[in-house]
Structures are given as structure tokens and as C-alpha cells.
Design a protein around this motif. Structure first.
Motif, PDB file in Angstrom:
ATOM      1  N   ALA A  44       0.901  -1.385   0.007  1.00 52.26           N
ATOM      2  CA  ALA A  44      -0.040   0.000  -0.106  1.00 52.26           C
ATOM      3  C   ALA A  44       0.880   1.315  -0.014  1.00 52.26           C
ATOM      4  O   ALA A  44       0.518   2.369  -0.297  1.00 52.26           O
ATOM      5  N   GLY A  45       2.049   1.032   0.284  1.00 49.31           N
ATOM      6  CA  GLY A  45       2.966   2.443   0.173  1.00 49.31           C
ATOM      7  C   GLY A  45       2.833   3.002   1.685  1.00 49.31           C
ATOM      8  O   GLY A  45       3.110   4.322   1.590  1.00 49.31           O
ATOM      9  N   LEU A  46       2.540   2.300   2.611  1.00 50.01           N
ATOM     10  CA  LEU A  46       2.504   2.976   3.912  1.00 50.01           C
ATOM     11  C   LEU A  46       3.570   2.266   5.003  1.00 50.01           C
ATOM     12  O   LEU A  46       3.798   1.200   4.711  1.00 50.01           O
ATOM     13  N   SER A  47       3.600   3.028   5.892  1.00 50.55           N
ATOM     14  CA  SER A  47       4.464   2.095   7.139  1.00 50.55           C
ATOM     15  C   SER A  47       3.303   1.520   7.673  1.00 50.55           C
ATOM     16  O   SER A  47       2.093   1.700   7.951  1.00 50.55           O
ATOM     17  N   LYS A  48       3.950   0.187   8.526  1.00 49.67           N
ATOM     18  CA  LYS A  48       3.136  -0.433   9.144  1.00 49.67           C
ATOM     19  C   LYS A  48       2.148   0.359  10.332  1.00 49.67           C
ATOM     20  O   LYS A  48       0.885   0.220  10.303  1.00 49.67           O
ATOM     21  N   PRO A  49       2.762   1.129  11.019  1.00 49.64           N
ATOM     22  CA  PRO A  49       1.938   1.857  12.050  1.00 49.64           C
ATOM     23  C   PRO A  49       0.937   2.761  11.390  1.00 49.64           C
ATOM     24  O   PRO A  49      -0.306   2.921  12.031  1.00 49.64           O
ATOM     25  N   ASN A  50       1.444   3.363  10.374  1.00 47.13           N
ATOM     26  CA  ASN A  50       0.107   4.047   9.508  1.00 47.13           C
ATOM     27  C   ASN A  50      -0.919   3.148   9.136  1.00 47.13           C
ATOM     28  O   ASN A  50      -2.068   3.647   9.374  1.00 47.13           O
ATOM     29  N   LEU A  51      -0.445   1.978   8.605  1.00 48.00           N
ATOM     30  CA  LEU A  51      -1.614   1.059   8.448  1.00 48.00           C
ATOM     31  C   LEU A  51      -2.393   0.693   9.279  1.00 48.00           C
ATOM     32  O   LEU A  51      -3.710   0.815   9.278  1.00 48.00           O
ATOM     33  N   LEU A  52      -1.955   0.587  10.447  1.00 47.72           N
ATOM     34  CA  LEU A  52      -2.757   0.388  11.782  1.00 47.72           C
ATOM     35  C   LEU A  52      -3.543   1.224  12.325  1.00 47.72           C
ATOM     36  O   LEU A  52      -4.175   1.129  13.039  1.00 47.72           O
ATOM     37  N   TYR A  53      -3.198   2.499  11.873  1.00 48.63           N
ATOM     38  CA  TYR A  53      -3.849   3.488  12.173  1.00 48.63           C
ATOM     39  C   TYR A  53      -5.273   3.787  11.419  1.00 48.63           C
ATOM     40  O   TYR A  53      -6.120   4.055  12.409  1.00 48.63           O
ATOM     41  N   TYR A  54      -5.253   3.080  10.495  1.00 47.49           N
ATOM     42  CA  TYR A  54      -6.573   3.075   9.617  1.00 47.49           C
ATOM     43  C   TYR A  54      -7.500   1.760   9.928  1.00 47.49           C
ATOM     44  O   TYR A  54      -8.722   1.912  10.073  1.00 47.49           O
ATOM     45  N   TYR A  55      -6.776   0.691  10.147  1.00 49.26           N
ATOM     46  CA  TYR A  55      -7.550  -0.662  10.389  1.00 49.26           C
ATOM     47  C   TYR A  55      -6.677  -1.121  11.856  1.00 49.26           C
ATOM     48  O   TYR A  55      -5.466  -1.627  11.606  1.00 49.26           O
ATOM     49  N   PRO A  56      -7.194  -1.093  12.820  1.00 47.64           N
ATOM     50  CA  PRO A  56      -6.439  -1.443  14.044  1.00 47.64           C
ATOM     51  C   PRO A  56      -5.742  -2.843  14.013  1.00 47.64           C
ATOM     52  O   PRO A  56      -4.796  -3.322  14.898  1.00 47.64           O
ATOM     53  N   THR A  57      -6.349  -3.901  13.553  1.00 44.90           N
ATOM     54  CA  THR A  57      -5.618  -5.282  13.525  1.00 44.90           C
ATOM     55  C   THR A  57      -5.610  -5.729  12.126  1.00 44.90           C
ATOM     56  O   THR A  57      -6.531  -5.455  11.265  1.00 44.90           O
ATOM     57  N   LYS A  58      -4.766  -6.757  12.067  1.00 42.64           N
ATOM     58  CA  LYS A  58      -4.775  -7.400  10.664  1.00 42.64           C
ATOM     59  C   LYS A  58      -6.294  -7.961  10.369  1.00 42.64           C
ATOM     60  O   LYS A  58      -6.844  -7.917   9.217  1.00 42.64           O
ATOM     61  N   GLU A  59      -6.790  -8.684  11.348  1.00 44.94           N
ATOM     62  CA  GLU A  59      -8.233  -8.989  11.174  1.00 44.94           C
ATOM     63  C   GLU A  59      -9.227  -8.245  10.645  1.00 44.94           C
ATOM     64  O   GLU A  59     -10.124  -8.494   9.886  1.00 44.94           O
ATOM     65  N   SER A  60      -9.225  -7.033  11.124  1.00 44.91           N
ATOM     66  CA  SER A  60     -10.024  -5.782  10.799  1.00 44.91           C
ATOM     67  C   SER A  60      -9.803  -5.720   9.423  1.00 44.91           C
ATOM     68  O   SER A  60     -10.935  -5.250   8.830  1.00 44.91           O
ATOM     69  N   ILE A  61      -8.595  -5.598   9.044  1.00 46.76           N
ATOM     70  CA  ILE A  61      -8.304  -5.378   7.399  1.00 46.76           C
ATOM     71  C   ILE A  61      -9.046  -6.432   6.791  1.00 46.76           C
ATOM     72  O   ILE A  61      -9.642  -6.085   5.549  1.00 46.76           O
ATOM     73  N   PHE A  62      -8.807  -7.698   7.091  1.00 50.38           N
ATOM     74  CA  PHE A  62      -9.338  -8.728   6.344  1.00 50.38           C
ATOM     75  C   PHE A  62     -10.827  -8.941   6.440  1.00 50.38           C
ATOM     76  O   PHE A  62     -11.483  -8.951   4.966  1.00 50.38           O
ATOM     77  N   LYS A  63     -11.484  -8.533   7.366  1.00 46.49           N
ATOM     78  CA  LYS A  63     -12.951  -8.222   7.233  1.00 46.49           C
ATOM     79  C   LYS A  63     -13.320  -7.261   6.429  1.00 46.49           C
ATOM     80  O   LYS A  63     -14.580  -7.317   5.928  1.00 46.49           O
ATOM     81  N   ALA A  64     -12.830  -6.061   6.437  1.00 46.90           N
ATOM     82  CA  ALA A  64     -13.083  -5.083   5.529  1.00 46.90           C
ATOM     83  C   ALA A  64     -13.080  -5.445   4.355  1.00 46.90           C
ATOM     84  O   ALA A  64     -14.005  -5.114   3.451  1.00 46.90           O
ATOM     85  N   VAL A  65     -12.048  -6.313   3.735  1.00 45.60           N
ATOM     86  CA  VAL A  65     -11.927  -6.516   2.273  1.00 45.60           C
ATOM     87  C   VAL A  65     -12.923  -7.580   2.088  1.00 45.60           C
ATOM     88  O   VAL A  65     -13.588  -7.235   1.078  1.00 45.60           O
ATOM     89  N   LEU A  66     -13.250  -8.392   3.079  1.00 47.40           N
ATOM     90  CA  LEU A  66     -14.373  -9.457   2.693  1.00 47.40           C
ATOM     91  C   LEU A  66     -15.657  -8.974   2.445  1.00 47.40           C
ATOM     92  O   LEU A  66     -16.438  -9.083   1.640  1.00 47.40           O
ATOM     93  N   SER A  67     -16.216  -7.957   3.101  1.00 47.43           N
ATOM     94  CA  SER A  67     -17.312  -7.347   3.348  1.00 47.43           C
ATOM     95  C   SER A  67     -17.295  -6.480   2.328  1.00 47.43           C
ATOM     96  O   SER A  67     -18.565  -6.354   1.805  1.00 47.43           O
ATOM     97  N   ASP A  68     -16.477  -5.931   2.006  1.00 51.09           N
ATOM     98  CA  ASP A  68     -16.535  -4.916   0.841  1.00 51.09           C
ATOM     99  C   ASP A  68     -16.523  -5.851  -0.679  1.00 51.09           C
ATOM    100  O   ASP A  68     -17.282  -5.453  -1.564  1.00 51.09           O
TER     101      ASP A  68
END
Lengths: 204, 204
Positions: free
Chosen positions: B43-67
Motif C-alpha cells: 500500500a506504500g504505507l508504514s506499518k503503524p500508519n496502516l494500523l492507524y486506519y485498521y487497528p488489526t490484521k483481522e479488521s483489514i481482512f474483514k473489511a476486504v471481505l465485506s467490501d
DNA sequence: CAGTTATTTGACCAGATGGTCAAACTGACG
DNA sequence: CGTCAGTTTGACCATCTGGTCAAATAACTG
């Protein structure tokens, strides 16, 4: 002297236990999703003991894979070029759906591997499997030329058999969720028989 | 004042970038096989920055899925109960094979999830998807009762469409390896049309 | 039984990984 | 320009994980 035999009784037993445990774990979680500890626990061995038999996680995986491949390809190999075309193909379909029912772990392991781009299997796919498919494709095309089969794309025909049958193993959770009480394997064989009967029977 | 809008412009842009990157990574390696670092780099972001938008790996996954889910189910939803039965089903098949070609990442992500027992999707499968399938199953059975379709097992029919079409995305490596130069998507639509034409046409 | 080989294990290590945090930076707005 | 919410990051941490190793134990052979 034990030295003379390169595999002892204990070795044989433990390797078998390990491969079965590894199949369990790998087929459920894929390669990266599985841990050596999980496999060791499933096999009832300590981790260092497991690594005494297979030095790396990768080597366990490869052992499971190559162990499976022959069994997995047997149904296609058994398709007899001298048999009655539609019967031969129907028999192949029937064997494949039985394998999905009886060996879902094997099916899922391959599925995992191939979805990820087959990093540990490409070699096998492009040699052993390709040769086999090329051979059977020719047989099917001969049958079509002889008017024994409806003329369709032979490779897509083979893919259709794989996808239709393995779907019941690979997507078992989904299938069972959507079918409720009904056992998918009750009606699947008949459904597939109808499908291939209609697809393959030459138009009069 | 930015505070009044709960999502800012930057947030919208970055969330979109992250979800796309995550789809890339997750569809290739599955949930456990993917790392937050990989997604951040993609995504071209730093890891903490990514986790600023989605607090956990799981939450990213769920967001992708429901999207994804809605897009993924649209073709089935679009099957019109007032249309001409065989045409409607053929149109559904055609849309599905197009989706496999155009959105293979989405297909593989679902495949990963379901093979592993759908730990993060069972809920959705047994509600949203089940309802949709139940509804469309009834439509198909009505069509059969009206003599517009050959009488076959309606749920297995739906599974067959899923497996035959998604196979080209999920097992793309294998399909391409075995087809050599030939593009699978050249002949697949026609093959499927023939198959379903023969399967569904009522016997005179 | 004694010796030798095969098997098993607890303790340990280095690197990867998910996630945290305080501090620094950016940009919109008055 | 100053302010402040919103954004970004380097440094850090605890845990997990693949793999090692020396020492202990079991099995087999003579």
C-alpha cells in the motif's frame, strides 16, 4: 545390526504417523498457516523428535505432496482408451467424486497449493500432470473423431470434471451450509451422471 | 472543520489503497500467510500508519471481505425470475466466468477462506448467502415445474456453476500450465454455454 | 549384560510478526 | 501566522515460530 537396513520399524511407523498428521494440519491451514508444533502435537511427538524424521517443515510438506500425487492421479490414469468412451468418462467422474468424499484432506491440500500459485508443485504440474493430460486429451479427441462423443473442447472437459468433483471437498463447508440436512454426496453422483450423459452423448 | 465529517479525504484515499493492497496480498497468501508488513509495503504505507486506519490484521481482512461480498453475489441476484429460464441461467454463467477472468483475486480470497472452513465467514454464508440461494433455488424449481427447464437438482446446479466458473480463477496456474499458449478464457464461455444448453434444455 | 546405535527430549536461539506509543509532522481553518 | 485535529513514523515489545544441540533414554546385537 540395525545399520544395514536404512529404515527401521520405528522409523516406518513414525514417518507414517507424521505424514498423516501433517496432511491433517496442512490441508486445514495451508503451508504457511501450519506450524511444526501443530503437526508434532497432532502426531503425538515432540517438535525436535518430529524434526529428527523430517529436518524441515518444507520437507514434511514435500513428502506429503509426493506421497499423495500418485493416488490422486490414479483415476485419470485408469481411463481406458480401449473402453466404451462415455462409460469410461462416467467411471472417471464417479471415481473422482468418491475421492472427494473419501479423501477431502488430499483435495484441499492440492487446492491450497494451487491457489497460491503452486510454488512447490509447478515442476510436477508441468511435467507429470501435463504428460498425463496430454495423453488422455488425445484419447478423448480420438473418441470424438470416431463419433462416440459429442465434439467439445477436451481440456475444458477435463477441467470440468476436476472442478465439479473437487468442489464438494474443497468448499465442503459452504456446500453443507447451503444444503442443510441433506448430504451433498447423496445426490451429487446422479447429478454428475446426468450432466455428463447430456454433455457427451453425440447428437443423432 | 474536518471534525464534522467522520471520514476525511485522506482517510478515504488511504482506506481504498489499503483494501486494494490487502486484497492483493490476502488473495495470494491467505490470512495467516499474509503479514501486516507485506500489506503496508504493497500500500506504500508504514506499518503503524496502516494500523492507524485498521487497528488489526483481522479488521483489514474483514473489511476486504465485506467490501467484496456484494459485488460477488450480484450476478446471482441479477437472475430475473421473470426472464426466459435458460437465457437467465446462461446469462448468470456468462457473468460468472467474466468475473473469474476480471476479478481472480476476489475469487481466490473467497476460496482461501472457505477451504479453511470459513472461520470468518460462516455467519455470512449461513444467513445472507443461504437466503439468496434459497430464493433462487425456488425460482429454478418453479421453472422446472413449468417445463421450461430439464428437471435436475437445483442446488447442485448452482454449485456446478460456481465450481465450473471459479475454477478458472482459483486454479489458474494449473489451467494455464496445462493449456500452454491457449488462453483458457477464449474457449471457456462457449464450452460452458454448450454444457448448460445440453443440461438444461427440456427433453422433447 | 555390555556396547553400540537409534530415538527422544528440555532448553535454547535467532528471526519474524502483530501490535503499541510517544513524538514529530501536515494541512485546514480562522 | 497560529492552532489544533488529523496523520505519520521510528523505536520498541511480547509472542510465535522454525530450527539446533547436548544430553538422556530406549532398542537392538552380540
Amino acid at each position: 545390526m540395525a545399520k544395514s537396513q536404512n529404515t527401521t520399524r520405528i522409523q516406518q511407523r513414525n514417518r507414517a504417523i507424521i505424514l498423516d498428521a501433517a496432511l491433517d494440519v496442512f490441508s486445514q491451514n495451508g503451508f504457511r498457516g501450519s506450524t511444526v508444533d501443530q503437526i508434532a502435537k497432532a502426531a503425538g511427538l515432540s517438535k525436535p523428535n518430529l524434526l529428527y524424521y523430517y529436518p524441515t517443515k518444507e520437507s514434511i510438506f514435500k513428502a506429503v505432496l509426493s506421497d499423495l500425487l500418485d493416488t490422486w492421479l490414479d483415476p485419470l490414469r485408469a481411463m481406458d482408451h480401449d473402453g466404451e468412451p462415455i462409460e469410461e468418462i462416467q467411471a472417471y467422474v464417479a471415481r473422482k467424486i468418491e475421492m472427494s468424499r473419501d479423501f477431502p484432506r488430499e483435495s484441499r491440500l492440492f487446492a491450497h497449493e494451487i491457489i497460491q500459485g503452486a510454488p512447490r508443485m509447478l515442476e510436477t504440474l508441468s511435467t507429470e500432470l501435463k504428460d498425463l493430460v496430454d495423453e488422455k486429451t488425445l484419447v478423448i479427441e480420438r473418441w470424438m473423431n470416431e463419433g462416440k462423443l459429442n465434439r467439445i473442447h477436451s481440456r475444458h472437459l477435463i477441467f470440468s470434471i476436476w472442478s465439479l468433483t473437487q468442489h464438494y471437498a474443497d468448499f465442503e463447508v459452504q456446500v453443507r451450509t447451503l444444503m442443510g440436512d441433506e448430504d451433498p454426496y447423496d445426490a451429487a453422483p446422479a447429478f454428475l451422471e446426468t450432466l455428463y450423459h447430456r454433455l457427451l452423448t453425440p447428437t443423432g
